[in-house]
Scaffold this motif. Structure first.
Motif, PDB file in Angstrom:
ATOM      1  N   GLU A  83       0.856  -1.189   0.000  1.00 28.30           N
ATOM      2  CA  GLU A  83       0.000   0.000   0.000  1.00 28.30           C
ATOM      3  C   GLU A  83       0.886   1.232   0.000  1.00 28.30           C
ATOM      4  O   GLU A  83       1.991   1.206   0.543  1.00 28.30           O
ATOM      5  CB  GLU A  83      -0.899   0.025   1.238  1.00 28.30           C
ATOM      6  N   THR A  84       0.394   2.325  -0.588  1.00 24.54           N
ATOM      7  CA  THR A  84       1.147   3.572  -0.490  1.00 24.54           C
ATOM      8  C   THR A  84       1.042   4.054   0.954  1.00 24.54           C
ATOM      9  O   THR A  84       0.036   3.831   1.615  1.00 24.54           O
ATOM     10  CB  THR A  84       0.612   4.649  -1.466  1.00 24.54           C
ATOM     11  N   VAL A  85       2.102   4.682   1.435  1.00 24.14           N
ATOM     12  CA  VAL A  85       2.091   5.160   2.820  1.00 24.14           C
ATOM     13  C   VAL A  85       1.280   6.443   2.903  1.00 24.14           C
ATOM     14  O   VAL A  85       1.206   7.205   1.939  1.00 24.14           O
ATOM     15  CB  VAL A  85       3.515   5.379   3.388  1.00 24.14           C
ATOM     16  N   PRO A  86       0.680   6.714   4.072  1.00 24.40           N
ATOM     17  CA  PRO A  86      -0.052   7.976   4.235  1.00 24.40           C
ATOM     18  C   PRO A  86       0.896   9.159   4.033  1.00 24.40           C
ATOM     19  O   PRO A  86       2.073   9.101   4.408  1.00 24.40           O
ATOM     20  CB  PRO A  86      -0.547   7.913   5.687  1.00 24.40           C
ATOM     21  N   LEU A  87       0.379  10.220   3.457  1.00 21.79           N
ATOM     22  CA  LEU A  87       1.171  11.412   3.149  1.00 21.79           C
ATOM     23  C   LEU A  87       1.912  11.945   4.374  1.00 21.79           C
ATOM     24  O   LEU A  87       3.053  12.381   4.272  1.00 21.79           O
ATOM     25  CB  LEU A  87       0.258  12.491   2.556  1.00 21.79           C
ATOM     26  N   LYS A  88       1.298  11.853   5.533  1.00 26.73           N
ATOM     27  CA  LYS A  88       1.921  12.383   6.747  1.00 26.73           C
ATOM     28  C   LYS A  88       3.209  11.630   7.128  1.00 26.73           C
ATOM     29  O   LYS A  88       4.019  12.143   7.891  1.00 26.73           O
ATOM     30  CB  LYS A  88       0.933  12.371   7.917  1.00 26.73           C
ATOM     31  N   GLU A  89       3.413  10.425   6.582  1.00 25.00           N
ATOM     32  CA  GLU A  89       4.612   9.646   6.882  1.00 25.00           C
ATOM     33  C   GLU A  89       5.744   9.866   5.878  1.00 25.00           C
ATOM     34  O   GLU A  89       6.887   9.496   6.154  1.00 25.00           O
ATOM     35  CB  GLU A  89       4.281   8.148   6.901  1.00 25.00           C
ATOM     36  N   VAL A  90       5.445  10.423   4.724  1.00 24.08           N
ATOM     37  CA  VAL A  90       6.418  10.514   3.632  1.00 24.08           C
ATOM     38  C   VAL A  90       7.685  11.270   4.033  1.00 24.08           C
ATOM     39  O   VAL A  90       8.796  10.780   3.827  1.00 24.08           O
ATOM     40  CB  VAL A  90       5.769  11.128   2.363  1.00 24.08           C
ATOM     41  N   GLN A  91       7.550  12.442   4.607  1.00 27.45           N
ATOM     42  CA  GLN A  91       8.736  13.228   4.950  1.00 27.45           C
ATOM     43  C   GLN A  91       9.584  12.534   6.018  1.00 27.45           C
ATOM     44  O   GLN A  91      10.817  12.523   5.933  1.00 27.45           O
ATOM     45  CB  GLN A  91       8.356  14.637   5.407  1.00 27.45           C
TER      46      GLN A  91
END
Length: 155
Positions: A83-91
């Motif tokens: 699954e793609t990771v939630p945007l809040k985890e990307v950075q």
């Protein structure tokens, strides 16, 4: 100003061209970057952060106008599910903000999967690690630089 991604290519003696475009913070779609650079959407690649149920975090590099095929990526990365990771985890995972994620110079070394469509071009544009900056580079040398695996992962 050179980004870490550009410096990494230079350290590996990989030729590249740095491209600049104006960023609209309200529209960070990769297609907009392609339009502003005057490049076909298929030639500009976005980097998505995903997580597999077995292998953990990986990066998927696909054309701007494509969607990630999660089943294909799972199979290529030896996972049952991705699954793609939630945007809040990307950075936190990469060190990069949305619209500037690149497989070059992440906080950690993650497996990289590059869509096979990249091989139809002499050069592809990938993020330089900063919004508004792209690297124009040979897909072959990019694959070598990121130690990537090529396969069909985009729809």
């Amino acid at each position: 100003m050179k980004t870490n991604a550009a410096r990494i290519l230079e350290q590996q003696s990989i030729p590249y061209e740095l491209l600049f475009y104006e960023v609209d913070p309200n529209d960070l779609a990769a297609e907009r970057a392609a339009d502003k650079l005057g490049l076909p959407h298929e030639q500009v690649f976005k980097t998505l952060v995903a997580r597999g149920d077995r292998s953990g975090v990986c990066l998927a590099v696909i054309p701007a106008n494509a969607k990630l095929n999660l089943k294909a990526l799972a199979k290529m990365s030896d996972n049952k599910k991705v699954e793609t990771v939630p945007l809040k985890e990307v950075q936190g995972l990469t060190g990069y903000i949305r619209g500037g994620v690149t497989a070059l110079g992440c906080k950690k070394s993650y497996p990289v999967f590059l869509d096979i469509s990249a091989t139809q071009f002499d050069k592809i544009a990938v993020s330089a690690g900063k919004r508004g900056q792209m690297l124009l580079v040979s897909p072959t040398t990019y694959q070598i630089a990121v130690q990537g695996t090529i396969g069909a992962i985009a729809n």
